[in-house]
Design a protein around this motif. Structure first.
Motif, PDB file in Angstrom:
ATOM      1  N   PHE A  70      33.745 -42.067 -23.335  1.00 10.21           N
ATOM      2  CA  PHE A  70      34.226 -41.279 -23.072  1.00 10.21           C
ATOM      3  C   PHE A  70      32.870 -40.443 -22.871  1.00 10.21           C
ATOM      4  O   PHE A  70      32.293 -40.616 -23.452  1.00 10.21           O
ATOM      5  CB  PHE A  70      34.920 -40.138 -23.559  1.00 10.21           C
ATOM      6  N   GLY A  71      33.301 -40.370 -21.135  1.00 11.61           N
ATOM      7  CA  GLY A  71      32.032 -39.539 -20.061  1.00 11.61           C
ATOM      8  C   GLY A  71      31.791 -37.689 -20.459  1.00 11.61           C
ATOM      9  O   GLY A  71      30.494 -37.861 -20.723  1.00 11.61           O
ATOM     10  N   ASP A  72      32.325 -37.366 -21.224  1.00  7.87           N
ATOM     11  CA  ASP A  72      32.351 -36.097 -21.923  1.00  7.87           C
ATOM     12  C   ASP A  72      33.558 -35.818 -22.135  1.00  7.87           C
ATOM     13  O   ASP A  72      34.340 -36.215 -22.233  1.00  7.87           O
ATOM     14  CB  ASP A  72      32.098 -35.011 -20.672  1.00  7.87           C
ATOM     15  N   GLU A  73      34.143 -34.783 -23.094  1.00 10.94           N
ATOM     16  CA  GLU A  73      34.618 -34.065 -23.779  1.00 10.94           C
ATOM     17  C   GLU A  73      34.288 -32.084 -24.316  1.00 10.94           C
ATOM     18  O   GLU A  73      33.474 -32.006 -24.185  1.00 10.94           O
ATOM     19  CB  GLU A  73      34.756 -34.726 -24.982  1.00 10.94           C
ATOM     20  N   ARG A  74      35.404 -32.001 -24.200  1.00  8.63           N
ATOM     21  CA  ARG A  74      35.825 -30.727 -24.490  1.00  8.63           C
ATOM     22  C   ARG A  74      36.026 -30.556 -25.549  1.00  8.63           C
ATOM     23  O   ARG A  74      36.886 -31.465 -26.431  1.00  8.63           O
ATOM     24  CB  ARG A  74      37.568 -30.026 -23.277  1.00  8.63           C
ATOM     25  N   CYS A  75      34.880 -29.024 -26.352  1.00  8.46           N
ATOM     26  CA  CYS A  75      34.503 -29.077 -27.989  1.00  8.46           C
ATOM     27  C   CYS A  75      36.018 -28.196 -28.089  1.00  8.46           C
ATOM     28  O   CYS A  75      36.354 -27.440 -28.518  1.00  8.46           O
ATOM     29  CB  CYS A  75      33.941 -28.642 -28.266  1.00  8.46           C
ATOM     30  N   VAL A  76      37.344 -29.438 -28.098  1.00  6.73           N
ATOM     31  CA  VAL A  76      39.227 -29.145 -28.743  1.00  6.73           C
ATOM     32  C   VAL A  76      39.043 -30.319 -29.517  1.00  6.73           C
ATOM     33  O   VAL A  76      38.466 -31.529 -29.746  1.00  6.73           O
ATOM     34  CB  VAL A  76      39.872 -28.668 -27.502  1.00  6.73           C
ATOM     35  N   PRO A  77      39.613 -30.147 -30.664  1.00  5.59           N
ATOM     36  CA  PRO A  77      40.012 -31.776 -31.331  1.00  5.59           C
ATOM     37  C   PRO A  77      41.476 -32.234 -30.339  1.00  5.59           C
ATOM     38  O   PRO A  77      41.706 -31.780 -29.457  1.00  5.59           O
ATOM     39  CB  PRO A  77      42.114 -30.465 -32.328  1.00  5.59           C
ATOM     40  N   PRO A  78      41.559 -33.511 -31.243  1.00  7.18           N
ATOM     41  CA  PRO A  78      42.262 -34.219 -30.008  1.00  7.18           C
ATOM     42  C   PRO A  78      43.555 -34.147 -29.614  1.00  7.18           C
ATOM     43  O   PRO A  78      44.069 -35.273 -28.613  1.00  7.18           O
ATOM     44  CB  PRO A  78      42.104 -36.141 -30.849  1.00  7.18           C
ATOM     45  N   THR A  79      44.315 -33.379 -29.609  1.00  6.41           N
ATOM     46  CA  THR A  79      45.222 -33.448 -29.471  1.00  6.41           C
ATOM     47  C   THR A  79      45.935 -31.992 -29.050  1.00  6.41           C
ATOM     48  O   THR A  79      46.543 -31.650 -28.903  1.00  6.41           O
ATOM     49  CB  THR A  79      46.216 -32.671 -31.157  1.00  6.41           C
ATOM     50  N   ASP A  80      44.521 -30.926 -28.329  1.00  4.11           N
ATOM     51  CA  ASP A  80      44.110 -30.431 -28.140  1.00  4.11           C
ATOM     52  C   ASP A  80      44.787 -30.486 -26.112  1.00  4.11           C
ATOM     53  O   ASP A  80      44.210 -31.656 -25.995  1.00  4.11           O
ATOM     54  CB  ASP A  80      43.586 -29.447 -27.519  1.00  4.11           C
ATOM     55  N   LYS A  81      45.736 -29.976 -25.870  1.00  2.85           N
ATOM     56  CA  LYS A  81      45.899 -29.949 -24.341  1.00  2.85           C
ATOM     57  C   LYS A  81      44.510 -30.638 -23.181  1.00  2.85           C
ATOM     58  O   LYS A  81      45.188 -30.821 -22.602  1.00  2.85           O
ATOM     59  CB  LYS A  81      46.911 -29.471 -23.410  1.00  2.85           C
ATOM     60  N   ALA A  82      43.532 -29.837 -23.339  1.00  3.74           N
ATOM     61  CA  ALA A  82      42.569 -29.874 -22.784  1.00  3.74           C
ATOM     62  C   ALA A  82      41.112 -31.134 -22.763  1.00  3.74           C
ATOM     63  O   ALA A  82      40.800 -31.262 -22.176  1.00  3.74           O
ATOM     64  CB  ALA A  82      41.790 -28.385 -22.728  1.00  3.74           C
ATOM     65  N   SER A  83      42.112 -32.061 -24.105  1.00  6.98           N
ATOM     66  CA  SER A  83      41.282 -32.943 -24.604  1.00  6.98           C
ATOM     67  C   SER A  83      41.529 -34.078 -23.906  1.00  6.98           C
ATOM     68  O   SER A  83      42.491 -34.838 -23.426  1.00  6.98           O
ATOM     69  CB  SER A  83      41.425 -32.996 -25.910  1.00  6.98           C
ATOM     70  N   ASN A  84      39.886 -34.410 -23.201  1.00  7.26           N
ATOM     71  CA  ASN A  84      39.809 -35.601 -22.428  1.00  7.26           C
ATOM     72  C   ASN A  84      40.963 -37.383 -22.919  1.00  7.26           C
ATOM     73  O   ASN A  84      41.183 -37.705 -22.540  1.00  7.26           O
ATOM     74  CB  ASN A  84      38.283 -36.241 -22.028  1.00  7.26           C
ATOM     75  N   TYR A  85      40.201 -37.344 -24.226  1.00  9.76           N
ATOM     76  CA  TYR A  85      40.883 -38.103 -25.082  1.00  9.76           C
ATOM     77  C   TYR A  85      42.339 -37.657 -25.743  1.00  9.76           C
ATOM     78  O   TYR A  85      42.849 -38.975 -25.258  1.00  9.76           O
ATOM     79  CB  TYR A  85      40.516 -37.941 -26.432  1.00  9.76           C
ATOM     80  N   LYS A  86      42.989 -37.160 -25.507  1.00 12.11           N
ATOM     81  CA  LYS A  86      44.495 -36.725 -25.486  1.00 12.11           C
ATOM     82  C   LYS A  86      44.590 -37.535 -23.989  1.00 12.11           C
ATOM     83  O   LYS A  86      45.695 -38.644 -24.062  1.00 12.11           O
ATOM     84  CB  LYS A  86      45.039 -35.465 -25.869  1.00 12.11           C
ATOM     85  N   MET A  87      44.229 -37.168 -22.595  1.00 14.69           N
ATOM     86  CA  MET A  87      44.600 -37.610 -21.712  1.00 14.69           C
ATOM     87  C   MET A  87      44.735 -38.481 -21.379  1.00 14.69           C
ATOM     88  O   MET A  87      45.522 -39.959 -21.293  1.00 14.69           O
ATOM     89  CB  MET A  87      43.760 -36.619 -20.972  1.00 14.69           C
ATOM     90  N   ALA A  88      44.027 -39.880 -22.373  1.00 11.65           N
ATOM     91  CA  ALA A  88      43.264 -41.014 -21.886  1.00 11.65           C
ATOM     92  C   ALA A  88      44.299 -41.428 -22.980  1.00 11.65           C
ATOM     93  O   ALA A  88      44.546 -42.755 -22.287  1.00 11.65           O
ATOM     94  CB  ALA A  88      41.670 -41.923 -22.254  1.00 11.65           C
ATOM     95  N   ARG A  89      44.509 -41.092 -24.148  1.00  9.94           N
ATOM     96  CA  ARG A  89      45.941 -41.729 -24.514  1.00  9.94           C
ATOM     97  C   ARG A  89      47.082 -41.561 -24.337  1.00  9.94           C
ATOM     98  O   ARG A  89      47.329 -42.689 -24.119  1.00  9.94           O
ATOM     99  CB  ARG A  89      45.750 -40.922 -26.409  1.00  9.94           C
ATOM    100  N   GLU A  90      47.194 -40.573 -24.022  1.00  9.64           N
ATOM    101  CA  GLU A  90      48.396 -40.492 -23.274  1.00  9.64           C
ATOM    102  C   GLU A  90      49.044 -41.275 -21.868  1.00  9.64           C
ATOM    103  O   GLU A  90      49.969 -42.014 -21.296  1.00  9.64           O
ATOM    104  CB  GLU A  90      49.049 -39.485 -22.474  1.00  9.64           C
ATOM    105  N   THR A  91      48.099 -41.398 -20.582  1.00  9.20           N
ATOM    106  CA  THR A  91      47.523 -42.463 -19.962  1.00  9.20           C
ATOM    107  C   THR A  91      47.284 -43.739 -19.890  1.00  9.20           C
ATOM    108  O   THR A  91      48.181 -44.536 -18.638  1.00  9.20           O
ATOM    109  CB  THR A  91      47.088 -41.476 -19.022  1.00  9.20           C
ATOM    110  N   LEU A  92      46.517 -44.242 -20.853  1.00 11.73           N
ATOM    111  CA  LEU A  92      45.879 -45.821 -20.900  1.00 11.73           C
ATOM    112  C   LEU A  92      45.970 -46.404 -22.260  1.00 11.73           C
ATOM    113  O   LEU A  92      46.610 -47.338 -22.290  1.00 11.73           O
ATOM    114  CB  LEU A  92      44.608 -45.142 -20.764  1.00 11.73           C
TER     115      LEU A  92
END
Ligand code: 6PG
Length: 230
Positions: free
Chosen positions: A71-93
């Motif tokens: 990941f190029g960057d991440e918000r300092c939130v849990p991976p389940t938070d709607k702001a998480s880039n990881y969450k977005m990547a999980r759901e879309t890819l």
């Protein structure tokens, strides 16, 4: 290195251009080096591109066992938070492709930022142990202020010249982020900015035309590195 600018006139053409760029680079890189390290960008722009990569038409074109996701960057939130880039990547890819979990390297936004940055940097070092330490492809977004990853204007992250991962503040929301730095980004073999919309096209034009670095957007400090002669 002169940027290769590709312009699409429709969203679907843009998505196709972006996903085919990633797919072809992945195939070529895996043929050469048996693995492909791909850094995902966050925000909303890349979502349809990630959905395209995970579509039945495309996902079979990629050898996910040999692809490693960072990941190029991440918000300092849990991976389940709607702001998480990881969450977005999980759901879309990530939840729609047959990639081994051990091939996914998540920035831990839920722990203390400095600790998370150091931990991620050591994961990167461990991954590249015995190999040239450079990502194959880094996807980047572009903010309306010319930021990229979480390298925002007038923030300390812009001057980091050694570390590859640092905490950096998002000055607009006074919230902390984790981000790759210019040393990490500029060492990549391929850097792909995914940019959409009229508003950002002016920033892109400035970045391409103003070789003197004006007006000084953070994205202007992204510089591809010529491949070392083979
Ligand atoms: C993030 C990003 C950031 C993003 C730009 C563009 O975590 O938000 O990595 O750099 O790419 O802010 O965001 P949009 O794609 O939502 O316009």
């Amino acid at each position: 290195m002169k940027p290769d600018v590709q312009i699409a006139s429709t969203e679907s053409e843009w998505v196709k251009l972006a996903s085919s760029t990633i797919i072809s680079q992945s195939i070529e890189t895996i043929q050469k080096r048996r693995l492909f390290s791909l850094v995902l960008s966050g925000g909303s722009t890349p979502e349809p591109v990630y959905q395209s990569l995970s579509s039945p038409k495309n996902r079979g074109l990629l050898d996910w066992n040999r692809i490693y996701i960072f990941f190029g960057d991440e918000r300092c939130v849990p991976p389940t938070d709607k702001a998480s880039n990881y969450k977005m990547a999980r759901e879309t890819l990530l939840d729609s492709i047959p990639i081994p979990e051990e091939n996914i390297f998540r920035m831990r936004g839920e722990i203390e930022p400095e600790e998370a940055a150091m931990a991620y940097e050591s994961e990167i070092n461990h991954f590249f142990a015995g190999k040239e330490k450079r990502f194959d492809t880094i996807l980047l977004g572009l903010g309306d202020d010319g930021h990229t990853a979480s390298l925002f204007p007038n923030t300390p992250g812009l001057t980091e010249s050694h570390r590859w991962v640092i905490p950096n503040e998002n000055p607009y929301s006074n919230s902390m982020r984790l981000t790759l730095t210019y040393p990490a980004i500029n060492s990549a073999r391929q850097i792909v900015f995914l940019v959409k919309g009229e508003k950002k096209s002016k920033i892109v034009a400035d970045i391409i035309q103003n070789q003197d670095g004006s007006p000084g957007y953070p994205a202007q400090r992204v510089r591809g590195k010529e491949d070392s002669p083979k």
